[in-house]
Design a protein around this motif. Structure first.
Motif, PDB file in Angstrom:
ATOM      1  N   GLU A  74      43.914  37.019  34.499  1.00  0.00           N
ATOM      2  CA  GLU A  74      43.130  38.035  35.214  1.00  0.00           C
ATOM      3  C   GLU A  74      42.285  38.862  34.238  1.00  0.00           C
ATOM      4  OE1 GLU A  74      41.594  40.616  38.139  1.00  0.00           O
ATOM      5  OE2 GLU A  74      42.594  38.693  38.367  1.00  0.00           O
ATOM      6  N   LYS A  75      42.885  39.288  33.121  1.00  0.00           N
ATOM      7  CA  LYS A  75      42.132  40.054  32.116  1.00  0.00           C
ATOM      8  C   LYS A  75      40.954  39.233  31.592  1.00  0.00           C
ATOM      9  CE  LYS A  75      45.743  43.051  30.305  1.00  0.00           C
ATOM     10  NZ  LYS A  75      46.559  43.393  29.131  1.00  0.00           N
ATOM     11  N   ALA A  76      41.206  37.964  31.343  1.00  0.00           N
ATOM     12  CA  ALA A  76      40.141  37.099  30.830  1.00  0.00           C
ATOM     13  C   ALA A  76      38.986  37.026  31.825  1.00  0.00           C
ATOM     14  CB  ALA A  76      40.691  35.700  30.557  1.00  0.00           C
ATOM     15  N   PHE A  77      39.315  36.802  33.088  1.00  0.00           N
ATOM     16  CA  PHE A  77      38.269  36.687  34.100  1.00  0.00           C
ATOM     17  C   PHE A  77      37.545  38.016  34.317  1.00  0.00           C
ATOM     18  CE2 PHE A  77      40.891  32.987  35.675  1.00  0.00           C
ATOM     19  CZ  PHE A  77      39.992  32.028  35.237  1.00  0.00           C
ATOM     20  N   GLN A  78      38.249  39.127  34.237  1.00  0.00           N
ATOM     21  CA  GLN A  78      37.608  40.436  34.393  1.00  0.00           C
ATOM     22  C   GLN A  78      36.606  40.701  33.285  1.00  0.00           C
ATOM     23  OE1 GLN A  78      40.770  43.303  34.600  1.00  0.00           O
ATOM     24  NE2 GLN A  78      41.148  42.946  36.768  1.00  0.00           N
TER      25      GLN A  78
END
Length: 112
Positions: A74-78
């Motif tokens: 999720e952090k990567a995609f954000q």
């Protein structure tokens, strides 16, 4: 003009990844995770930091820590939500973790 510089050499993102990859085995995966946690704290370009979080997601997934894997994916995609990044087969891996983890909203955002 000095021939040598005694200043600490800046490490590149690739150095962290290569170092972590050496420890990406079941018995030493915690070391790989520690290396990549350090990497995502460095002043690298956003895409490299996102890649580091994605790699952390993979490492946690390999340890069957799906909550941690999902949060790092999720952090990567954000981080790259506004970037023009072509589809990658690695996205399927993240989507599978979101499905296993019951995160239907995140799965929908990635697929649509």
């Amino acid at each position: 003009m000095a021939l040598f510089s005694f200043r600490k050499r800046k490490e590149k993102y690739e150095h962290f990844v290569n170092k972590a990859f050496k420890y990406d085995k079941p018995s030493s995966r915690d070391i790989a995770i520690a290396i990549m946690k350090e990497a995502v704290q460095q002043p690298f370009p956003v895409k490299e930091i996102a890649s580091g979080y994605f790699y952390l997601g993979i490492l946690y997934e390999e340890q069957q820590k799906l909550d941690l894997a999902a949060s790092h994916y999720e952090k990567a995609f954000q981080l790259v939500a506004d970037e023009d990044i072509p589809y990658d087969s690695g996205y399927k891996r993240a989507i599978r973790v979101f499905i296993k983890n019951g995160d239907k909203e995140q799965r929908k955002r990635l697929m649509g």
